[in-house]
Design a protein around this motif. Structure first.
Motif, PDB file in Angstrom:
ATOM      1  N   ARG A 169      21.234   7.838 -14.546  1.00 14.35           N
ATOM      2  CA  ARG A 169      20.871   6.870 -13.515  1.00 14.35           C
ATOM      3  C   ARG A 169      19.819   7.464 -12.586  1.00 14.35           C
ATOM      4  NH1 ARG A 169      23.990   2.739 -10.695  1.00 14.35           N
ATOM      5  NH2 ARG A 169      22.289   1.649  -9.660  1.00 14.35           N
ATOM      6  N   LEU A 170      18.811   6.691 -12.281  1.00 12.52           N
ATOM      7  CA  LEU A 170      17.738   7.162 -11.398  1.00 12.52           C
ATOM      8  C   LEU A 170      17.629   6.258 -10.173  1.00 12.52           C
ATOM      9  CD1 LEU A 170      14.991   7.689 -14.135  1.00 12.52           C
ATOM     10  CD2 LEU A 170      16.410   9.457 -13.105  1.00 12.52           C
ATOM     11  N   PHE A 171      17.158   6.825  -9.101  1.00 10.41           N
ATOM     12  CA  PHE A 171      16.976   6.034  -7.871  1.00 10.41           C
ATOM     13  C   PHE A 171      15.552   6.220  -7.357  1.00 10.41           C
ATOM     14  CE2 PHE A 171      21.443   6.815  -8.341  1.00 10.41           C
ATOM     15  CZ  PHE A 171      21.989   5.554  -8.112  1.00 10.41           C
ATOM     16  N   PRO A 172      14.594   5.624  -8.071  1.00  9.09           N
ATOM     17  CA  PRO A 172      13.199   5.830  -7.651  1.00  9.09           C
ATOM     18  C   PRO A 172      12.883   5.130  -6.345  1.00  9.09           C
ATOM     19  CG  PRO A 172      13.314   4.302  -9.491  1.00  9.09           C
ATOM     20  CD  PRO A 172      14.710   4.715  -9.206  1.00  9.09           C
ATOM     21  N   GLU A 173      11.807   5.567  -5.771  1.00 10.34           N
ATOM     22  CA  GLU A 173      11.367   4.979  -4.501  1.00 10.34           C
ATOM     23  C   GLU A 173      10.994   3.502  -4.702  1.00 10.34           C
ATOM     24  OE1 GLU A 173      10.183   7.534  -2.005  1.00 10.34           O
ATOM     25  OE2 GLU A 173       9.492   6.106  -0.524  1.00 10.34           O
ATOM     26  N   PRO A 174      11.537   2.605  -3.892  1.00 12.74           N
ATOM     27  CA  PRO A 174      11.147   1.187  -4.042  1.00 12.74           C
ATOM     28  C   PRO A 174       9.851   0.868  -3.299  1.00 12.74           C
ATOM     29  CG  PRO A 174      12.897   1.401  -2.415  1.00 12.74           C
ATOM     30  CD  PRO A 174      12.582   2.797  -2.885  1.00 12.74           C
ATOM     31  N   LEU A 175       9.223  -0.234  -3.725  1.00 15.06           N
ATOM     32  CA  LEU A 175       8.021  -0.700  -3.018  1.00 15.06           C
ATOM     33  C   LEU A 175       8.487  -1.589  -1.861  1.00 15.06           C
ATOM     34  CD1 LEU A 175       4.792  -0.960  -3.458  1.00 15.06           C
ATOM     35  CD2 LEU A 175       5.361  -3.260  -4.226  1.00 15.06           C
ATOM     36  N   LEU A 176       8.103  -1.236  -0.654  1.00 14.28           N
ATOM     37  CA  LEU A 176       8.596  -2.001   0.495  1.00 14.28           C
ATOM     38  C   LEU A 176       7.733  -3.218   0.807  1.00 14.28           C
ATOM     39  CD1 LEU A 176       9.676   0.899   2.855  1.00 14.28           C
ATOM     40  CD2 LEU A 176      11.138  -0.605   1.502  1.00 14.28           C
ATOM     41  N   ASN A 177       6.440  -3.079   0.599  1.00 11.59           N
ATOM     42  CA  ASN A 177       5.551  -4.220   0.849  1.00 11.59           C
ATOM     43  C   ASN A 177       4.288  -4.032   0.010  1.00 11.59           C
ATOM     44  OD1 ASN A 177       3.610  -2.553   2.286  1.00 11.59           O
ATOM     45  ND2 ASN A 177       5.176  -2.431   3.870  1.00 11.59           N
ATOM     46  N   PHE A 178       3.516  -5.116  -0.100  1.00 11.01           N
ATOM     47  CA  PHE A 178       2.346  -5.056  -0.986  1.00 11.01           C
ATOM     48  C   PHE A 178       1.251  -4.128  -0.470  1.00 11.01           C
ATOM     49  CE2 PHE A 178       4.143  -9.050  -2.731  1.00 11.01           C
ATOM     50  CZ  PHE A 178       4.203  -8.654  -4.059  1.00 11.01           C
ATOM     51  N   LYS A 179       1.282  -3.873   0.855  1.00 12.22           N
ATOM     52  CA  LYS A 179       0.231  -2.986   1.380  1.00 12.22           C
ATOM     53  C   LYS A 179       0.369  -1.576   0.821  1.00 12.22           C
ATOM     54  CE  LYS A 179      -0.646  -5.381   5.650  1.00 12.22           C
ATOM     55  NZ  LYS A 179       0.181  -5.680   6.805  1.00 12.22           N
ATOM     56  N   GLU A 180       1.606  -1.220   0.518  1.00 13.35           N
ATOM     57  CA  GLU A 180       1.820   0.125  -0.040  1.00 13.35           C
ATOM     58  C   GLU A 180       1.083   0.348  -1.360  1.00 13.35           C
ATOM     59  OE1 GLU A 180       6.176   1.676   1.495  1.00 13.35           O
ATOM     60  OE2 GLU A 180       5.989   0.875  -0.509  1.00 13.35           O
ATOM     61  N   LEU A 181       0.777  -0.745  -2.046  1.00  9.70           N
ATOM     62  CA  LEU A 181       0.070  -0.597  -3.325  1.00  9.70           C
ATOM     63  C   LEU A 181      -1.221   0.177  -3.116  1.00  9.70           C
ATOM     64  CD1 LEU A 181       0.455  -4.130  -4.944  1.00  9.70           C
ATOM     65  CD2 LEU A 181       1.627  -2.010  -5.599  1.00  9.70           C
ATOM     66  N   ARG A 182      -1.836  -0.085  -1.980  1.00 10.12           N
ATOM     67  CA  ARG A 182      -3.092   0.581  -1.661  1.00 10.12           C
ATOM     68  C   ARG A 182      -2.839   1.888  -0.906  1.00 10.12           C
ATOM     69  NH1 ARG A 182      -7.921   2.070  -2.893  1.00 10.12           N
ATOM     70  NH2 ARG A 182      -9.391   2.163  -1.181  1.00 10.12           N
ATOM     71  N   SER A 183      -2.021   1.776   0.142  1.00 10.81           N
ATOM     72  CA  SER A 183      -1.884   2.936   1.022  1.00 10.81           C
ATOM     73  C   SER A 183      -1.132   4.080   0.340  1.00 10.81           C
ATOM     74  CB  SER A 183      -1.170   2.531   2.305  1.00 10.81           C
ATOM     75  OG  SER A 183       0.124   2.060   2.015  1.00 10.81           O
TER      76      SER A 183
END
Ligand SMILES: Nc1ncnc2c1ncn2[C@@H]1O[C@H](COP(=O)(O)OP(=O)(O)OP(=O)(O)O)[C@@H](O)[C@H]1O
Length: 719
Positions: A169-183
């Protein structure tokens, strides 16, 4: 125009409150497209987002100065990949650090936070490889890790099944918002803008879970994704595919050809993916094309390439190519595209000159996406799909298999094919990588945000009457179902769809647009007719679309209010997909009506179970459930063989008349038949027949005794 009001004609229905109205899928997007969340994760995410926003401003400033391209210059990714870190987790999942791959900045979440967010969104990520394989993987740069792995390997045999499960089982970092795609994930700024332009506010669960895995600094994994219908899987696989190509264009400016393949089971779905893709690639230099007959795509030496833009705008290239004699076809230009979206057969035919030569290869393809992967790997398409998979001969190929349903046989097949392909190639990928599975919610379940109605209609005639009540809500008082157009009606076969359409076509009043409001769509129509009907249904000119399972999967009509299973689906999975055409992106108020007759009773339990699970997922009171326990207990279980048979052929009595006639003398089939004439035409015809018969009788009676007898009757449907 209120379609429902027009359809109700002058009948007095209880006014529908605006509150009810606002819950309909057709009234617009849901405030939040996520299906599963808890207050705990909400507050954690908004706390994190708050922090992000502040930092985001700074990041934005930095980015102004940084040329876009720098992010994509041959950056060999750090070796801290999911695989190797997964290996260190055996027996101690607290040490899982695969997830940290994308999180070495100060913002990264700790494991407790990641677990909280992933668990409350019901996201489960698992390393699918054998434990030995995980452990045996070549290590990174650090010797200490090597030692650690070795000792873990020795421990492995002592792990219980439960421990092994936990270790995977893995617990990768989730994407919190679409801005993170860039930042945070450094996607191309133009791609980030294109995503932003779509106006989505929060990532759906599948986006939250998969985008960091596919865009993070770890080696990109092969990925199996099972996520609910309408949850935004298309965007989840397209963003990484487009970004990878932008990066590739910068690192390999001279390499041109198909770099990504997206395979989908139907033309309608493939064309929809292209449309979604076009929004994302605008201005990025990436080209996306829908595969058409006559296109040349293989490992071809012909240098003459077709410019994608001109090809798309003229729209005549495929017809031209199709009509060319074989000799001339050799001169048909090779398509110039980075992403090719195709159905399996069309590509196999193109790569093998309609199965007359051995398959050509697609040597540059680095990403193969299988949308609706379970059906692509089902016996119907399996051979073609595997041929395509093996034609992708680059050792660094990554595969993504996406669907709302996925049997464990598909997982096994995926594992073995990944292995076999590499063995056949005799080459290894340049970086070791994992095969991960990400599941959102409960595997193979229907979305919880729609209402299911399982209706016993006893006979075919009962179903037709039930459906007419939906079309003409004048009689709606007899049932509690209020289904507003637009909606889809599914039948088991093409002849039944055609017959049902004819039966219903005059049921829509002229003031509501009459027969033009209802249409039938199936695979016997020409490509042009199919596209026209799809366009008109999307535009709202067609309100009711009768169809087959051709439209059961993948197609996204955002605002349809419901689905009618006029014929029960052939399997639980088909039910999940058909009803998933409504309730897209978290929209509430969609309805799924399923009629069943006496003949269907043996097949209903699996559907009732799906409804039961979906209602449990939704929560709420026991009394709100539409499937009572007594019904579930009373419905018979189906044997494995019968399930298989049902999946292949559907309910026997509803097979195409000729086949059914042969098998049961036609008696059963006749009872299950839908007339191919409309009710209106049949009434006219029967009236005429009745009048002729009556006149004949009158004459005969008058001749005999001077009495008049009225034997003119018809056996059509009550209406
Ligand atoms: N983050 C988001 N917020 C709101 N809407 C979204 C978001 N992401 C995607 N959508 C919209 O959700 C709809 C469904 O997306 P999509 O067709 O990709 O679903 P899917 O998961 O592939 O469904 P299916 O299993 O039926 O193929 C689309 O209209 C898409 O534009």
């Amino acid at each position: 125009m209120d379609a429902f009001r027009l359809l109700t004609r002058s009948t007095k229905l209880k006014p529908v409150s605006s509150a009810t109205d606002s819950r309909l899928p057709s009234t617009g997007k849901a405030a939040n497209p996520q299906l599963f969340r808890t207050a705990e994760s909400d507050s954690l995410e908004s706390a994190k987002n708050g922090k992000k926003r502040k930092r985001g401003a700074a990041v934005q400033e930095d980015e102004e100065d940084v040329p876009d391209l720098d992010f994509f210059s041959s950056n060999k990714r750090p070796a801290t990949n999911v695989t190797e870190t997964a290996a260190t987790t055996v027996g101690d999942d607290k040490k899982v650090s695969a997830q940290n791959a994308a999180s070495d900045d100060e913002d990264s979440m700790d494991e407790v936070e990641r677990r909280t967010i992933l668990n409350s969104h019901k996201i489960k990520v698992t390393d699918m490889r054998d434990l030995e394989e995980i452990q045996a993987e070549p290590t990174s740069t650090k010797d200490s890790k090597k030692k650690k792995k070795k000792s873990k390997k020795e421990e492995a045999p002592t792990l219980s099944k439960k421990e092994q499960k936990r270790a995977r089982r893995l617990f990768p970092e989730p994407l919190l918002n679409f801005k993170e795609l860039r930042s945070k994930y450094k996607i191309s700024s133009r791609l980030a803008e294109n995503v932003a332009e779509q106006g989505f506010t929060v990532p759906t669960e599948v986006q939250l879970g998969t985008l960091p895995l596919l865009l993070g600094k770890s080696s990109e994994p092969d990925l199996l994704v099972v996520a609910p219908t309408g949850s935004g899987k298309t965007l989840s696989f397209l963003i990484p595919v487009v970004n990878k190509i932008v990066r590739h264009h910068h690192s390999h400016p001279d390499e041109h050809g198909i770099l990504s393949l997206v395979v989908a089971p139907t033309r309608e779905l493939a064309s929809q993916i292209v449309n979604e893709g076009r929004k994302l690639v605008a201005g990025t230099g990436v080209k996306i094309t829908l595969m058409r007959k006559g296109m040349r795509v293989g490992d071809d030496s012909v240098a003459d390439v077709l410019d994608e833009n001109s090809e798309e705008s003229s729209g005549s290239e495929d017809e031209d190519a199709e009509n060319k004699p074989t000799k001339e076809r050799a001169n048909v230009p090779v398509t110039k595209s980075d992403i090719l979206v195709t159905t399996p057969l069309m590509l196999v035919n193109a790569l093998s000159a309609n199965r007359t030569t051995t398959m050509a290869t697609l040597p540059l393809v680095r990403s193969l996406v299988m949308d609706e992967a379970d059906v692509l790997l089902d016996p119907l398409f399996r051979e073609q799909t595997l041929d395509i998979w093996k034609a992708c001969s680059h050792p660094d190929l990554r595969v993504g298999l996406w669907s709302a349903t996925m049997g464990s046989n598909i997982e096994d097949l995926t594992k073995s094919t990944i292995k076999e392909r590499l063995e056949d190639l005799g080459q290894k990928p340049s970086e070791p990588h994992a095969l991960l599975r990400l599941v959102v919610g409960l595997k193979d379940s229907a979305i919880p945000n729609i209402d299911h109605k399982l209706v016993y209609a006893a006979t075919e005639q009962g179903k037709l009457m039930g459906l007419r009540q939906l079309l003409r809500p004048a009689a709606a008082s007899a049932s509690d179902i209020r289904l507003r157009p637009p909606f889809l009606i599914f039948t088991q076969t093409i002849p039944r769809a055609v017959a049902l359409h004819s039966e219903l076509k005059y049921d829509i009043p002229a003031e509501a647009g009459g027969s033009s409001r209802i249409a039938v769509l199936h695979s016997d129509l020409s490509d042009g007719q199919r596209s026209d009907i799809m366009r008109d249904f999307r535009k709202g000119e067609i309100w009711i679309l009768v169809t087959t399972d051709l439209l059961a999967r993948g197609v996204d009509f955002r605002g349809i209010n419901g689905v009618v299973n006029y014929d029960i689906p052939n399997s639980a999975a088909v039910y999940v997909h058909r009803v998933g055409r409504t309730g897209r992106a978290g929209r509430e108020g969609g309805i799924a009506v399923t009629y069943y007759t006496k003949e269907d009773i043996p097949y209903v339990k699996s559907i009732a179970n799906i409804i039961d699970v979906s209602e449990k997922l939704r929560g709420g009171e026991e009394g709100d459930k539409s499937i009572q326990k007594w019904l579930l207990d009373a419905l018979p279980n189906l044997s494995k063989n019968s399930k298989k048979d049902m999946k292949r052929h559907g309910v026997k009595a509803r097979q195409t008349p000729r086949l059914a006639d042969k098998e049961d003398d036609g008696k059963g089939a006749r009872g299950m038949r839908i007339s191919t004439k409309s009710g209106f035409e049949r009434r006219l015809e029967n009236k005429k027949k009745g009048a002729i018969a009556a006149s004949r009788n009158r004459k005969a009676a008058a001749a005999a005794s001077g009495n008049v007898s009225d034997t003119g009757s018809w056996n059509g449907l009550d209406d």
